[in-house]
Structures are given as structure tokens and as C-alpha cells.
Design a protein around this motif. Structure first.
Motif, PDB file in Angstrom:
ATOM      1  N   LEU A 100       0.831  -1.204   0.000  1.00  0.00           N
ATOM      2  CA  LEU A 100       0.000   0.000   0.000  1.00  0.00           C
ATOM      3  C   LEU A 100       0.869   1.259   0.000  1.00  0.00           C
ATOM      4  CD1 LEU A 100      -2.826  -1.072   2.472  1.00  0.00           C
ATOM      5  CD2 LEU A 100      -3.084  -0.599   0.028  1.00  0.00           C
ATOM      6  N   ARG A 101       1.949   1.252   0.773  1.00  0.00           N
ATOM      7  CA  ARG A 101       2.854   2.406   0.773  1.00  0.00           C
ATOM      8  C   ARG A 101       3.444   2.635  -0.617  1.00  0.00           C
ATOM      9  NH1 ARG A 101       4.344   0.328   5.916  1.00  0.00           N
ATOM     10  NH2 ARG A 101       6.184  -0.722   5.060  1.00  0.00           N
ATOM     11  N   LYS A 102       3.759   1.543  -1.299  1.00  0.00           N
ATOM     12  CA  LYS A 102       4.312   1.654  -2.651  1.00  0.00           C
ATOM     13  C   LYS A 102       3.272   2.233  -3.617  1.00  0.00           C
ATOM     14  CE  LYS A 102       6.857  -1.182  -5.990  1.00  0.00           C
ATOM     15  NZ  LYS A 102       7.420  -2.528  -6.255  1.00  0.00           N
ATOM     16  N   LEU A 103       2.034   1.775  -3.504  1.00  0.00           N
ATOM     17  CA  LEU A 103       0.966   2.295  -4.358  1.00  0.00           C
ATOM     18  C   LEU A 103       0.659   3.754  -4.036  1.00  0.00           C
ATOM     19  CD1 LEU A 103      -1.434  -0.796  -4.303  1.00  0.00           C
ATOM     20  CD2 LEU A 103      -0.015  -0.046  -6.229  1.00  0.00           C
ATOM     21  N   LEU A 104       0.745   4.107  -2.744  1.00  0.00           N
ATOM     22  CA  LEU A 104       0.548   5.500  -2.339  1.00  0.00           C
ATOM     23  C   LEU A 104       1.641   6.387  -2.927  1.00  0.00           C
ATOM     24  CD1 LEU A 104      -0.371   4.908   1.411  1.00  0.00           C
ATOM     25  CD2 LEU A 104      -1.825   6.112  -0.229  1.00  0.00           C
ATOM     26  N   LYS A 105       2.887   5.934  -2.819  1.00  0.00           N
ATOM     27  CA  LYS A 105       4.013   6.705  -3.338  1.00  0.00           C
ATOM     28  C   LYS A 105       3.918   6.875  -4.844  1.00  0.00           C
ATOM     29  CE  LYS A 105       9.068   6.932  -3.186  1.00  0.00           C
ATOM     30  NZ  LYS A 105      10.316   6.262  -2.719  1.00  0.00           N
ATOM     31  N   GLY A 106       3.373   5.865  -5.527  1.00  0.00           N
ATOM     32  CA  GLY A 106       3.213   5.948  -6.975  1.00  0.00           C
ATOM     33  C   GLY A 106       2.027   6.784  -7.412  1.00  0.00           C
ATOM     34  N   GLY A 107       1.258   7.278  -6.443  1.00  0.00           N
ATOM     35  CA  GLY A 107       0.122   8.137  -6.769  1.00  0.00           C
ATOM     36  C   GLY A 107      -1.083   7.393  -7.311  1.00  0.00           C
ATOM     37  N   LEU A 108      -1.118   6.062  -7.126  1.00  0.00           N
ATOM     38  CA  LEU A 108      -2.215   5.258  -7.676  1.00  0.00           C
ATOM     39  C   LEU A 108      -3.372   5.092  -6.697  1.00  0.00           C
ATOM     40  CD1 LEU A 108      -0.040   2.517  -9.395  1.00  0.00           C
ATOM     41  CD2 LEU A 108      -1.227   4.418 -10.495  1.00  0.00           C
ATOM     42  N   VAL A 109      -3.086   5.165  -5.416  1.00  0.00           N
ATOM     43  CA  VAL A 109      -4.141   5.081  -4.405  1.00  0.00           C
ATOM     44  C   VAL A 109      -3.958   6.203  -3.398  1.00  0.00           C
ATOM     45  CG1 VAL A 109      -4.291   2.561  -4.640  1.00  0.00           C
ATOM     46  CG2 VAL A 109      -2.905   3.545  -2.814  1.00  0.00           C
ATOM     47  N   GLY A 118     -10.493   3.248  11.151  1.00  0.00           N
ATOM     48  CA  GLY A 118     -11.130   4.168  10.217  1.00  0.00           C
ATOM     49  C   GLY A 118     -10.394   4.440   8.932  1.00  0.00           C
ATOM     50  N   VAL A 119      -9.214   3.840   8.728  1.00  0.00           N
ATOM     51  CA  VAL A 119      -8.414   4.113   7.535  1.00  0.00           C
ATOM     52  C   VAL A 119      -8.883   3.246   6.376  1.00  0.00           C
ATOM     53  CG1 VAL A 119      -6.110   4.031   6.516  1.00  0.00           C
ATOM     54  CG2 VAL A 119      -6.415   4.804   8.881  1.00  0.00           C
ATOM     55  N   THR A 120      -9.129   3.879   5.242  1.00  0.00           N
ATOM     56  CA  THR A 120      -9.495   3.137   4.035  1.00  0.00           C
ATOM     57  C   THR A 120      -8.654   3.639   2.871  1.00  0.00           C
ATOM     58  OG1 THR A 120     -11.281   4.701   3.504  1.00  0.00           O
ATOM     59  CG2 THR A 120     -11.877   2.729   4.784  1.00  0.00           C
ATOM     60  N   TYR A 121      -8.651   2.847   1.804  1.00  0.00           N
ATOM     61  CA  TYR A 121      -7.868   3.162   0.616  1.00  0.00           C
ATOM     62  C   TYR A 121      -8.774   3.126  -0.604  1.00  0.00           C
ATOM     63  CZ  TYR A 121      -3.969   2.296   3.742  1.00  0.00           C
ATOM     64  OH  TYR A 121      -3.099   2.343   4.801  1.00  0.00           O
ATOM     65  N   GLU A 122      -8.509   4.039  -1.533  1.00  0.00           N
ATOM     66  CA  GLU A 122      -9.236   4.056  -2.804  1.00  0.00           C
ATOM     67  C   GLU A 122      -8.309   4.572  -3.887  1.00  0.00           C
ATOM     68  OE1 GLU A 122     -12.404   7.083  -2.946  1.00  0.00           O
ATOM     69  OE2 GLU A 122     -11.696   7.681  -0.952  1.00  0.00           O
ATOM     70  N   VAL A 123      -8.662   4.336  -5.132  1.00  0.00           N
ATOM     71  CA  VAL A 123      -7.788   4.765  -6.217  1.00  0.00           C
ATOM     72  C   VAL A 123      -7.898   6.268  -6.410  1.00  0.00           C
ATOM     73  CG1 VAL A 123      -7.832   2.555  -7.436  1.00  0.00           C
ATOM     74  CG2 VAL A 123      -9.535   4.308  -7.995  1.00  0.00           C
ATOM     75  N   PHE A 128      -7.429   5.425 -11.273  1.00  0.00           N
ATOM     76  CA  PHE A 128      -8.629   5.100 -12.053  1.00  0.00           C
ATOM     77  C   PHE A 128      -8.278   4.966 -13.533  1.00  0.00           C
ATOM     78  CE2 PHE A 128     -12.371   6.108 -14.546  1.00  0.00           C
ATOM     79  CZ  PHE A 128     -13.374   5.397 -13.912  1.00  0.00           C
ATOM     80  N   ARG A 129      -7.516   5.946 -14.060  1.00  0.00           N
ATOM     81  CA  ARG A 129      -7.150   5.899 -15.478  1.00  0.00           C
ATOM     82  C   ARG A 129      -6.278   4.682 -15.785  1.00  0.00           C
ATOM     83  NH1 ARG A 129      -6.259  11.386 -14.434  1.00  0.00           N
ATOM     84  NH2 ARG A 129      -3.988  11.100 -14.490  1.00  0.00           N
ATOM     85  N   VAL A 130      -5.354   4.369 -14.881  1.00  0.00           N
ATOM     86  CA  VAL A 130      -4.457   3.223 -15.088  1.00  0.00           C
ATOM     87  C   VAL A 130      -5.249   1.918 -15.099  1.00  0.00           C
ATOM     88  CG1 VAL A 130      -2.651   1.832 -13.975  1.00  0.00           C
ATOM     89  CG2 VAL A 130      -2.353   4.304 -14.225  1.00  0.00           C
ATOM     90  N   THR A 131      -6.168   1.746 -14.145  1.00  0.00           N
ATOM     91  CA  THR A 131      -6.939   0.506 -14.083  1.00  0.00           C
ATOM     92  C   THR A 131      -7.915   0.388 -15.251  1.00  0.00           C
ATOM     93  OG1 THR A 131      -8.449   1.593 -12.503  1.00  0.00           O
ATOM     94  CG2 THR A 131      -6.727   0.165 -11.591  1.00  0.00           C
ATOM     95  N   GLU A 132      -8.439   1.521 -15.731  1.00  0.00           N
ATOM     96  CA  GLU A 132      -9.310   1.494 -16.916  1.00  0.00           C
ATOM     97  C   GLU A 132      -8.519   1.070 -18.143  1.00  0.00           C
ATOM     98  OE1 GLU A 132     -12.858   2.413 -17.662  1.00  0.00           O
ATOM     99  OE2 GLU A 132     -12.711   1.546 -15.658  1.00  0.00           O
ATOM    100  N   ARG A 133      -7.338   1.664 -18.309  1.00  0.00           N
ATOM    101  CA  ARG A 133      -6.501   1.323 -19.461  1.00  0.00           C
ATOM    102  C   ARG A 133      -6.052  -0.130 -19.378  1.00  0.00           C
ATOM    103  NH1 ARG A 133      -5.535   1.796 -24.664  1.00  0.00           N
ATOM    104  NH2 ARG A 133      -3.321   1.784 -25.210  1.00  0.00           N
ATOM    105  N   TYR A 134      -5.711  -0.583 -18.172  1.00  0.00           N
ATOM    106  CA  TYR A 134      -5.337  -1.975 -17.955  1.00  0.00           C
ATOM    107  C   TYR A 134      -6.470  -2.893 -18.398  1.00  0.00           C
ATOM    108  CZ  TYR A 134      -3.560  -6.057 -15.315  1.00  0.00           C
ATOM    109  OH  TYR A 134      -3.094  -7.302 -14.939  1.00  0.00           O
ATOM    110  N   ALA A 135      -7.698  -2.545 -18.024  1.00  0.00           N
ATOM    111  CA  ALA A 135      -8.858  -3.357 -18.402  1.00  0.00           C
ATOM    112  C   ALA A 135      -9.038  -3.387 -19.917  1.00  0.00           C
ATOM    113  CB  ALA A 135     -10.121  -2.822 -17.723  1.00  0.00           C
ATOM    114  N   ASP A 136      -8.767  -2.255 -20.575  1.00  0.00           N
ATOM    115  CA  ASP A 136      -8.880  -2.210 -22.038  1.00  0.00           C
ATOM    116  C   ASP A 136      -7.872  -3.152 -22.695  1.00  0.00           C
ATOM    117  OD1 ASP A 136     -10.874  -0.300 -21.818  1.00  0.00           O
ATOM    118  OD2 ASP A 136      -9.503   1.391 -22.122  1.00  0.00           O
TER     119      ASP A 136
END
Length: 199
Positions: A100-109, A118-123, A128-136
Motif C-alpha cells: 500500500l505504501r508503494k501504491l501510495l508513493k506511486g500516486g495510484l491510491v 477508520g483508515v481506508t484506501y481508494e484509487v 482510475f485511469r491506469v486501471t481502466e486502461r489496464y482493463a482495455d
């Protein structure tokens, strides 16, 4: 004259040595072969994830990190570490936190809330753009390849059911192993002669 290559699969199977220390009986052979296939499939899946992500963004992610990104995006709702652990059947919380720290540092989440519960994570918008393109790309390369295999949809459905069933069996067996684990004596330094069967 029929060659070995053209003999029925059953005959070929008899010519092959399928036994090893984890495959001593026909049933053990079947279980070992699905485990071996699962190991290789997992590695192939990781290779695919890494290459697919690399076509979208310059971000080095392991298979589990890539999976976490898509699980966080799933249903477009924030998820806690507990949610992520439960959804991926993992209990290695420190490793999840590292990813999660790595994804946070990469600006993806992004992380929202405070406190242990109370801590949650979201894109992020980038995530969002990366996961959409990945899905394509996944649709064009992976799903398109799957559609070319006859009756693959039914095979995938059966495989998913089998893997879910095996997951439950592994979990139950792991609990039983933990329950009945015996305490083993610590080996003496340089004590190879004390090993079972030695001497």
C-alpha cells in the motif's frame, strides 16, 4: 505403425513417471499435478500482470501489488486493510502495508480516515485511469485469446469452482496441521548425526 506421439493420452500417461515424494498414489498424483499447475499458473499470471501494467504506466509492481490495486478499485468503494486481507485471503498484514505504501508513493491510491479502524484506501484519478486502461488492454490481449479456445467459458467456470473448493480444503487442512503441530527438539549445532535415520 502408430508412434508414441499418436498414442492415446492414457497410454502416454503410463509411459511417464508421474510419481514423486508428494505423489505416491493416483489421488496424490492428481492433487500434486493441480498444485504444480497452480504454481506455474500463478507465476504466469504475475508475468502477465507486470507486462500489462508496464504498457500503461512506468511503475514496477509485483503480482500481489498489482492485484491489490485492482481489488481496491473493485466496485469503486474504499476498502480497509482488513477488507483487502479478507478479499485476497491473506494474513501477512505487514506485506500488505508495504504494498500500500508503494501504491501510495506511486500516486495510484490514496488513504482516507484516521485511526486503526477508520483508515481506508481508494484509487486516485491516476489510479482510475491506469486501471481502466489496464482493463482495455486485458480485453484486447487476454480476453480475446480466451474467446478463441472452444468451450473455454465452461472450463473457466468449472476451474473457478474447483479452485474455490480446494481453497476451503487447504484452509481446513492448515487449521488441522496447526492444531496438531508437534514440538520438535532444536537441532544440536553440527548435529547431522542426530537427524532421524542418521547413523
Amino acid at each position: 505403425m502408430m508412434t508414441d506421439r499418436r498414442k492415446p493420452l492414457e497410454t502416454q500417461a503410463k509411459l511417464l513417471d508421474r510419481g514423486w515424494h508428494l505423489a505416491r498414489t493416483p489421488l496424490e498424483i492428481d492433487v500434486a499435478e493441480i498444485e504444480y499447475a497452480l504454481m506455474r499458473s500463478y507465476e504466469a499470471f504475475g508475468h502477465w500482470q507486470a507486462e500489462c501494467l508496464a504498457t500503461v504506466i512506468e511503475f514496477s509492481a509485483s503480482g500481489p501489488e498489482n492485484a491489490l490495486l485492482h481489488i481496491i478499485r473493485m466496485n469503486d468503494r474504499p476498502k480497509s486493510i482488513r477488507d483487502l486481507a479478507q478479499m485476497t485471503n491473506r494474513d501477512d498484514i505487514p506485506n500488505i502495508q508495504y504494498s500500500l505504501r508503494k501504491l501510495l508513493k506511486g500516486g495510484l491510491v490514496k488513504r482516507t480516515g484516521s485511526g486503526r479502524a477508520g483508515v481506508t484506501y481508494e484509487v486516485t484519478p491516476l489510479g482510475f485511469r491506469v486501471t481502466e486502461r489496464y482493463a482495455d488492454i486485458r480485453s484486447v490481449l487476454l480476453i480475446e485469446a480466451v474467446t478463441r479456445v472452444p468451450e473455454m467459458a465452461a472450463k473457466l467456470e468449472e476451474a473457478a469452482r474447483t479452485l474455490e473448493l480446494m481453497t476451503g480444503i487447504y484452509e481446513q487442512a492448515a487449521r488441522a496441521a496447526a492444531t496438531h503441530r508437534r514440538r520438535h527438539p532444536r537441532p544440536e549445532p553440527g548435529g547431522e548425526e542426530n537427524e532421524p535415520g542418521a547413523g
